[in-house]
Design an enzyme around this catalytic site. Structure first.
Site, short mmCIF file in Angstrom:
data_model
loop_
_atom_site.label_atom_id
_atom_site.label_comp_id
_atom_site.label_asym_id
_atom_site.label_seq_id
_atom_site.Cartn_x
_atom_site.Cartn_y
_atom_site.Cartn_z
N SER A 146 0.69 -1.39 -0.02
CA SER A 146 -0.10 0.08 0.11
C SER A 146 0.61 1.20 0.18
O SER A 146 1.93 1.26 0.54
CB SER A 146 -0.84 -0.03 1.31
OG SER A 146 -1.60 1.25 1.49
N TYR A 182 -1.45 0.08 10.27
CA TYR A 182 -1.78 -0.65 9.17
C TYR A 182 -0.61 -0.73 8.05
O TYR A 182 -0.27 -1.40 7.49
CB TYR A 182 -3.14 -0.16 8.40
CG TYR A 182 -3.24 -0.45 6.86
CD1 TYR A 182 -3.55 -1.75 6.55
CD2 TYR A 182 -3.17 0.50 5.87
CE1 TYR A 182 -3.69 -2.05 5.37
CE2 TYR A 182 -3.24 0.05 4.73
CZ TYR A 182 -3.73 -1.10 4.26
OH TYR A 182 -3.81 -1.72 3.03
N LYS A 228 2.16 -3.43 6.66
CA LYS A 228 2.65 -3.79 5.07
C LYS A 228 4.04 -3.66 5.04
O LYS A 228 4.55 -4.35 4.18
CB LYS A 228 1.77 -2.93 4.40
CG LYS A 228 0.35 -2.87 4.13
CD LYS A 228 -0.02 -4.24 3.38
CE LYS A 228 -1.71 -4.64 3.33
NZ LYS A 228 -2.11 -5.74 2.79
N1 UFG Z 1 -12.65 11.58 2.52
C1 UFG Z 1 -13.58 12.61 2.98
N2 UFG Z 1 -14.74 12.32 3.32
C2 UFG Z 1 -15.11 10.86 3.64
C3 UFG Z 1 -14.21 9.84 3.22
C4 UFG Z 1 -12.79 10.28 2.69
O1 UFG Z 1 -13.27 13.79 2.78
O2 UFG Z 1 -16.24 10.35 3.98
C5 UFG Z 1 -11.40 12.20 2.29
C6 UFG Z 1 -10.38 11.79 3.21
O3 UFG Z 1 -10.05 12.42 4.29
C7 UFG Z 1 -9.18 11.39 2.04
C8 UFG Z 1 -9.61 11.03 0.72
O4 UFG Z 1 -11.22 11.46 0.94
O5 UFG Z 1 -8.37 12.83 1.90
C9 UFG Z 1 -9.51 9.62 0.45
O6 UFG Z 1 -10.08 8.95 1.57
P1 UFG Z 1 -10.19 7.39 1.46
O7 UFG Z 1 -10.46 7.02 3.00
O8 UFG Z 1 -10.98 7.04 0.48
O9 UFG Z 1 -8.51 6.66 1.22
P2 UFG Z 1 -7.26 7.03 1.68
O10 UFG Z 1 -6.38 7.83 1.04
O11 UFG Z 1 -7.47 7.50 3.16
O12 UFG Z 1 -6.68 5.45 1.86
C10 UFG Z 1 -6.31 4.69 0.92
C11 UFG Z 1 -6.66 3.24 1.05
C12 UFG Z 1 -5.78 2.93 2.45
C13 UFG Z 1 -4.51 3.00 2.19
C14 UFG Z 1 -4.30 4.43 2.06
C15 UFG Z 1 -2.80 4.84 1.64
O13 UFG Z 1 -7.99 3.24 1.38
O14 UFG Z 1 -5.97 1.60 2.48
O15 UFG Z 1 -4.93 5.07 0.80
O16 UFG Z 1 -2.35 6.08 2.38
F1 UFG Z 1 -3.68 2.75 3.36
#
Ligand code: UFG
Length: 336
Positions: A116, A140, A144
């Protein structure tokens, strides 16, 4: 020869299984169904169980001629990992330990590992290269990285060949709408926005608009789940062809902000989607964008669904067909 896919009932795992079967590969799936969905496995041999259970691995490796493993099975919620690191080390690290131990016993020396972008933590620069420093900001991502390093030593000592694939933001769904993304609870941006488009949420909460990005919201590199699937197949072929172990980023190399994603979802769905800005979510880096040149060069990987519109369109197609996800039971309206 068959491939064992651990976690093959999960989101990325099930799309990879679908892709592999389309390439006429024989696939065996092992999944605990803790977070995966049996319905996501279309026509493949399936074992329900954990990678930490040596006896089920004995059974699978004795019953089938397996030459390689594609290893997805893991707990993968950043927030949950912050609350319960023991769980993440136990399921991800110790589970992988048992899997590798059994692979060595049965002389299976090829593994494609689901890593990841979380291994980078707050990146020192974007786009991120594989050689950039790895400083996970949550358990997490740390698990990895621990596994990547463990696999490296298994190569040195036992000749285990491994390709670790560091995914950026997996999104989208099978273009034919057979399977898609369904987590409980849902925490990923695109499914959340599409749930709002379906009227299953009143609004989308945007976690912070005061980041140092062009519109203040976080920027991510979204990559279509089927493009990830094709990369796994190419990685497997590369190992079968005797190439050395490697670590590869998988992303499109373009960043989209949370606001841009919401706007793309409004455009594709034609629906009003309400948003509310709230405080930052702990641990979110401002920008994550991959440099995937190494994967393009080593694997000959060519993402085919690389536009945000296509990614959202395929996700929307599945969410419309399966508004309750894989569950036949109608869920209550989600508050936000
Ligand atoms: N976000 C919102 N509102 C929400 C959900 C997400 O504003 O309801 C924002 C988050 O704050 C983030 C972006 O949308 O800025 C993307 O969020 P996600 O949860 O969809 O994805 P992440 O980037 O946090 O996480 C992804 C993978 C993880 C991995 C990570 C690597 O889902 O498994 O990338 O940094 F660890």
């Amino acid at each position: 020869m068959a491939i064992l896919v651990t976690g093959g009932a999960g989101y990325i795992g099930s799309h990879t299984v679908l892709y592999l079967t389309q390439q006429n590969e024989k696939v065996i799936v092992l999944d605990s169904l803790q977070t995966g969905h049996k319905e996501a496995i279309l026509e493949t041999s399936f074992y329900k169980g954990s990678i930490a259970d040596g006896s089920i691995l004995d059974e699978i490796f004795s019953n089938h001629t397996i030459d390689a493993v594609i290893h997805f099975a893991a707990d993968s919620l950043v927030g949950e990992s912050m609350k319960d690191p023991l769980l993440y080390y136990e399921n991800n690290v110790m589970g992988t330990f048992t899997l590798i131990k059994k692979m060595m016993e049965f002389d299976i020396k090829k593994i494609v590992f689901s890593s990841s972008a979380a291994v980078y933590g707050n990146p020192e620069k974007v786009p991120i290269d594989e050689e950039d420093s790895t400083n996970p900001t949550n358990p997490y991502g740390e698990t990895k990285l621990v596994i990547e390093n463990f696999l490296k030593w298994c190569d040195t000592s036992y000749g285990l060949k491994t390709i670790s694939l560091r995914y950026f933001n997996a999104a989208g769904a099978d273009p034919e709408g057979r399977i898609g993304e369904d987590h409980t609870p849902e925490s990923h941006l695109i499914p959340i926005v599409l749930q709002a488009a379906l009227g299953k949420r009143e609004k989308v909460v945007i976690f912070g608009d005061d980041y140092n990005t062009h519109d203040g919201t976080c920027v991510r590199d979204f990559v279509h789940v089927l493009d990830l699937a094709s990369a796994h197949y190419l990685a497997l072929m590369r190992l079968r062809n005797g190439h050395p172990s490697s670590i590869l980023n998988l992303g499109n190399g373009t960043g989209f902000s949370v606001n841009q994603v919401v706007e793309a979802c409004r455009k594709i769905t034609g629906k009003n989607i309400f948003t509310e800005v709230m405080s930052r979510r702990p641990g979110d880096p401002a920008r994550l964008i991959a440099n995937s040149e190494k994967a393009i060069k080593e694997l000959g990987w060519k993402p085919v669904y690389s536009t945000l519109e296509t990614i959202v369109e395929h996700a929307w197609n599945w969410h419309r067909l399966f508004p309750n996800g894989f569950s036949p039971v109608k869920k209550n309206k989600i508050k936000h």
